[in-house]
Design a protein around this motif. Structure first.
Motif, PDB file in Angstrom:
ATOM      1  N   GLN A 266       0.818  -1.214   0.000  1.00 14.28           N
ATOM      2  CA  GLN A 266       0.000   0.000   0.000  1.00 14.28           C
ATOM      3  C   GLN A 266       0.851   1.265   0.000  1.00 14.28           C
ATOM      4  OE1 GLN A 266      -2.467  -0.726   3.407  1.00 14.28           O
ATOM      5  NE2 GLN A 266      -3.978  -1.895   2.230  1.00 14.28           N
ATOM      6  N   ILE A 267       1.945   1.249   0.734  1.00 19.17           N
ATOM      7  CA  ILE A 267       2.832   2.417   0.773  1.00 19.17           C
ATOM      8  C   ILE A 267       3.493   2.630  -0.588  1.00 19.17           C
ATOM      9  CG2 ILE A 267       4.985   3.318   1.739  1.00 19.17           C
ATOM     10  CD1 ILE A 267       4.123   1.933   4.404  1.00 19.17           C
ATOM     11  N   LEU A 268       4.098   1.563  -1.137  1.00 19.06           N
ATOM     12  CA  LEU A 268       4.794   1.699  -2.416  1.00 19.06           C
ATOM     13  C   LEU A 268       3.838   1.979  -3.570  1.00 19.06           C
ATOM     14  CD1 LEU A 268       7.528  -1.084  -2.150  1.00 19.06           C
ATOM     15  CD2 LEU A 268       7.779   1.376  -1.803  1.00 19.06           C
ATOM     16  N   ALA A 269       2.608   1.440  -3.498  1.00 15.64           N
ATOM     17  CA  ALA A 269       1.634   1.642  -4.572  1.00 15.64           C
ATOM     18  C   ALA A 269       1.213   3.099  -4.701  1.00 15.64           C
ATOM     19  CB  ALA A 269       0.411   0.752  -4.355  1.00 15.64           C
ATOM     20  N   ALA A 270       1.474   3.918  -3.687  1.00 15.83           N
ATOM     21  CA  ALA A 270       1.152   5.343  -3.764  1.00 15.83           C
ATOM     22  C   ALA A 270       2.137   6.097  -4.658  1.00 15.83           C
ATOM     23  CB  ALA A 270       1.138   5.948  -2.359  1.00 15.83           C
ATOM     24  N   HIS A 271       3.224   5.449  -5.038  1.00 13.62           N
ATOM     25  CA  HIS A 271       4.226   6.115  -5.894  1.00 13.62           C
ATOM     26  C   HIS A 271       3.650   6.349  -7.289  1.00 13.62           C
ATOM     27  CE1 HIS A 271       7.914   6.898  -8.114  1.00 13.62           C
ATOM     28  NE2 HIS A 271       8.506   7.082  -6.952  1.00 13.62           N
ATOM     29  N   GLU A 272       3.901   7.518  -7.824  1.00 12.42           N
ATOM     30  CA  GLU A 272       3.279   7.910  -9.096  1.00 12.42           C
ATOM     31  C   GLU A 272       3.773   7.126 -10.313  1.00 12.42           C
ATOM     32  OE1 GLU A 272       6.727  10.610  -8.145  1.00 12.42           O
ATOM     33  OE2 GLU A 272       4.872  10.129  -7.075  1.00 12.42           O
ATOM     34  N   GLN A 273       4.855   6.373 -10.192  1.00 13.74           N
ATOM     35  CA  GLN A 273       5.335   5.605 -11.338  1.00 13.74           C
ATOM     36  C   GLN A 273       5.003   4.120 -11.265  1.00 13.74           C
ATOM     37  OE1 GLN A 273       9.452   6.316 -12.182  1.00 13.74           O
ATOM     38  NE2 GLN A 273       9.182   8.513 -12.412  1.00 13.74           N
ATOM     39  N   LEU A 274       4.355   3.702 -10.188  1.00 18.84           N
ATOM     40  CA  LEU A 274       4.083   2.273 -10.025  1.00 18.84           C
ATOM     41  C   LEU A 274       2.607   1.955 -10.259  1.00 18.84           C
ATOM     42  CD1 LEU A 274       6.267   1.461  -6.890  1.00 18.84           C
ATOM     43  CD2 LEU A 274       6.782   1.025  -9.293  1.00 18.84           C
ATOM     44  N   GLY A 275       2.376   1.038 -11.201  1.00 19.57           N
ATOM     45  CA  GLY A 275       1.040   0.514 -11.435  1.00 19.57           C
ATOM     46  C   GLY A 275       0.876  -0.763 -10.642  1.00 19.57           C
ATOM     47  N   TRP A 276      -0.368  -1.123 -10.339  1.00 25.02           N
ATOM     48  CA  TRP A 276      -0.611  -2.304  -9.512  1.00 25.02           C
ATOM     49  C   TRP A 276      -1.912  -2.969  -9.942  1.00 25.02           C
ATOM     50  CZ3 TRP A 276      -4.997  -0.444  -7.185  1.00 25.02           C
ATOM     51  CH2 TRP A 276      -5.048   0.926  -6.926  1.00 25.02           C
ATOM     52  N   ILE A 277      -2.032  -4.219  -9.542  1.00 22.58           N
ATOM     53  CA  ILE A 277      -3.225  -5.005  -9.853  1.00 22.58           C
ATOM     54  C   ILE A 277      -4.195  -4.826  -8.689  1.00 22.58           C
ATOM     55  CG2 ILE A 277      -4.112  -7.311 -10.325  1.00 22.58           C
ATOM     56  CD1 ILE A 277      -1.212  -7.937 -11.371  1.00 22.58           C
ATOM     57  N   SER A 278      -5.371  -4.345  -9.013  1.00 23.15           N
ATOM     58  CA  SER A 278      -6.354  -4.033  -7.971  1.00 23.15           C
ATOM     59  C   SER A 278      -7.185  -5.254  -7.598  1.00 23.15           C
ATOM     60  CB  SER A 278      -7.283  -2.926  -8.458  1.00 23.15           C
ATOM     61  OG  SER A 278      -8.162  -3.443  -9.451  1.00 23.15           O
ATOM     62  N   ASP A 279      -7.973  -5.080  -6.545  1.00 25.57           N
ATOM     63  CA  ASP A 279      -8.917  -6.121  -6.150  1.00 25.57           C
ATOM     64  C   ASP A 279      -9.928  -6.382  -7.270  1.00 25.57           C
ATOM     65  OD1 ASP A 279      -9.811  -3.503  -5.718  1.00 25.57           O
ATOM     66  OD2 ASP A 279     -10.951  -3.992  -3.923  1.00 25.57           O
ATOM     67  N   HIS A 280     -10.288  -5.351  -8.032  1.00 34.38           N
ATOM     68  CA  HIS A 280     -11.215  -5.517  -9.155  1.00 34.38           C
ATOM     69  C   HIS A 280     -10.566  -6.310 -10.298  1.00 34.38           C
ATOM     70  CE1 HIS A 280     -14.069  -2.873  -7.253  1.00 34.38           C
ATOM     71  NE2 HIS A 280     -13.216  -1.866  -7.243  1.00 34.38           N
ATOM     72  N   GLN A 281      -9.298  -5.995 -10.591  1.00 36.38           N
ATOM     73  CA  GLN A 281      -8.582  -6.704 -11.658  1.00 36.38           C
ATOM     74  C   GLN A 281      -8.334  -8.152 -11.272  1.00 36.38           C
ATOM     75  OE1 GLN A 281      -7.227  -5.104 -14.884  1.00 36.38           O
ATOM     76  NE2 GLN A 281      -7.817  -7.224 -15.062  1.00 36.38           N
ATOM     77  N   HIS A 282      -8.101  -8.391  -9.998  1.00 33.41           N
ATOM     78  CA  HIS A 282      -7.863  -9.737  -9.479  1.00 33.41           C
ATOM     79  C   HIS A 282      -9.031 -10.676  -9.809  1.00 33.41           C
ATOM     80  CE1 HIS A 282      -7.738 -12.916  -6.425  1.00 33.41           C
ATOM     81  NE2 HIS A 282      -8.801 -12.406  -5.859  1.00 33.41           N
ATOM     82  N   VAL A 283     -10.278 -10.185  -9.689  1.00 32.20           N
ATOM     83  CA  VAL A 283     -11.429 -11.042  -9.956  1.00 32.20           C
ATOM     84  C   VAL A 283     -11.868 -10.996 -11.420  1.00 32.20           C
ATOM     85  CG1 VAL A 283     -12.282 -10.993  -7.602  1.00 32.20           C
ATOM     86  CG2 VAL A 283     -13.119  -9.298  -9.229  1.00 32.20           C
ATOM     87  N   ARG A 284     -11.273 -10.096 -12.206  1.00 37.92           N
ATOM     88  CA  ARG A 284     -11.566  -9.997 -13.645  1.00 37.92           C
ATOM     89  C   ARG A 284     -10.248  -9.970 -14.424  1.00 37.92           C
ATOM     90  NH1 ARG A 284     -14.356  -6.582 -10.592  1.00 37.92           N
ATOM     91  NH2 ARG A 284     -16.632  -6.686 -10.578  1.00 37.92           N
ATOM     92  N   PRO A 285      -9.470 -11.049 -14.351  1.00 33.09           N
ATOM     93  CA  PRO A 285      -8.111 -11.006 -14.911  1.00 33.09           C
ATOM     94  C   PRO A 285      -8.044 -10.726 -16.413  1.00 33.09           C
ATOM     95  CG  PRO A 285      -8.716 -13.249 -14.298  1.00 33.09           C
ATOM     96  CD  PRO A 285      -9.795 -12.351 -13.781  1.00 33.09           C
ATOM     97  N   THR A 286      -9.073 -11.086 -17.165  1.00 34.18           N
ATOM     98  CA  THR A 286      -8.997 -10.899 -18.614  1.00 34.18           C
ATOM     99  C   THR A 286      -9.494  -9.528 -19.060  1.00 34.18           C
ATOM    100  OG1 THR A 286     -11.182 -11.889 -18.919  1.00 34.18           O
ATOM    101  CG2 THR A 286      -9.268 -13.363 -19.055  1.00 34.18           C
TER     102      THR A 286
END
Length: 196
Positions: free
Chosen positions: A17-37
Motif C-alpha cells: 500500500q505504501i509503495l503503490a502510492a508512488h506515481e510511477q508504479l502501477g498495480w493489480i487491484s482487487d477488481h482486476q484480481h477477480v476480472r483477470p482478462t
C-alpha cells in the motif's frame, strides 16, 4: 516488475500500500484480481491520480479512515494480492488444494506461451493504469526462479518480520475467524523439506 514477497502476516500488505502510492508504479487491484482478462478495469486505478482529491481518497480507502460515501467506496480499487490474476495467466502459480503436497515452482513450470500471455496482460494493465512499472505482492513460498523466467528483470523485495510477531498476528486472525487457512496446516507442512 517489483514483487513484494514474504510469509503471511509479515507486513507485505502495508508495504504494498505504501509503495503503490508512488506515481510511477502501477498495480493489480482487487477488481482486476477477480476480472483477470478485462484489463480495462484497471482504468479505475487512475482515480487516485486526480489532482487535489486522489491522494486523500487513496489514503482513506487503503487505511480505513472512512469518510467515503458507501456508493463510491465499492468502486474504489485497492492494491491486492492478485492470486486470481497470476493464476489465470500462469497455470502453475497456484497449488491444487487437497492434492499432492505443494512443491517449489521452477522455471520449467512456465511455458513460453504463458510468458507471452502474462507479459501482454501486464503491459495492458500498466497502459490502462497509465504507469510505467508494475508492483505486485504475494505470500507463501517465494517462486523467485519461476517468476524470473517470465520476468527476467524483476526485482523481489522480501519482507521479514520477527517470527513471534507473525505468529501472534496469525493466531489473532485465526481465533477471530477472519482466516480459514488453518485447516490446511497439515497439507502445507507436507510440502516442506524434511529438515524444516
Amino acid at each position: 516488475p517489483i514483487f513484494i514477497i514474504g510469509c503471511p502476516r509479515s507486513g507485505t500488505t502495508i508495504t504494498l500500500q505504501i509503495l503503490a502510492a508512488h506515481e510511477q508504479l502501477g498495480w493489480i487491484s482487487d477488481h482486476q484480481h477477480v476480472r483477470p482478462t478485462n484489463t480495462k478495469v484497471s482504468l479505475l486505478n487512475r482515480v487516485y491520480d486526480i489532482p487535489g482529491i486522489g491522494k486523500r481518497l487513496y489514503l482513506k480507502k487503503t487505511q480505513g479512515h472512512g469518510g467515503i460515501p458507501r456508493a463510491l467506496e465499492y468502486y474504489l480499487p485497492t492494491p491486492a494480492e492478485p492470486w486470481g490474476f497470476w493464476g489465470h495467466y500462469l497455470h502453475n502459480f497456484w497449488w491444487e488444494r487437497d492434492g499432492a503436497p505443494p512443491r517449489r515452482r521452477t522455471p520449467d513450470d512456465v511455458t513460453d506461451d504463458e510468458i507471452r500471455r502474462t507479459t501482454r496482460a501486464v503491459r495492458s494493465v500498466l497502459r490502462m493504469h497509465g504507469k510505467p512499472r508494475l508492483l505486485s505482492k504475494y505470500t507463501d513460498l517465494p517462486r523467485v526462479q519461476y517468476l524470473s523466467r517470465a520476468f527476467p528483470d524483476a526485482l523481489f523485495i522480501h519482507i521479514v518480520r520477527d517470527g513471534r510477531a507473525v505468529a501472534a498476528s496469525y493466531h489473532q486472525k485465526v481465533v477471530s475467524g477472519e482466516m480459514g487457512t488453518w485447516k490446511n496446516k497439515d497439507w502445507w507442512v507436507s510440502g516442506w523439506p524434511e529438515e524444516w
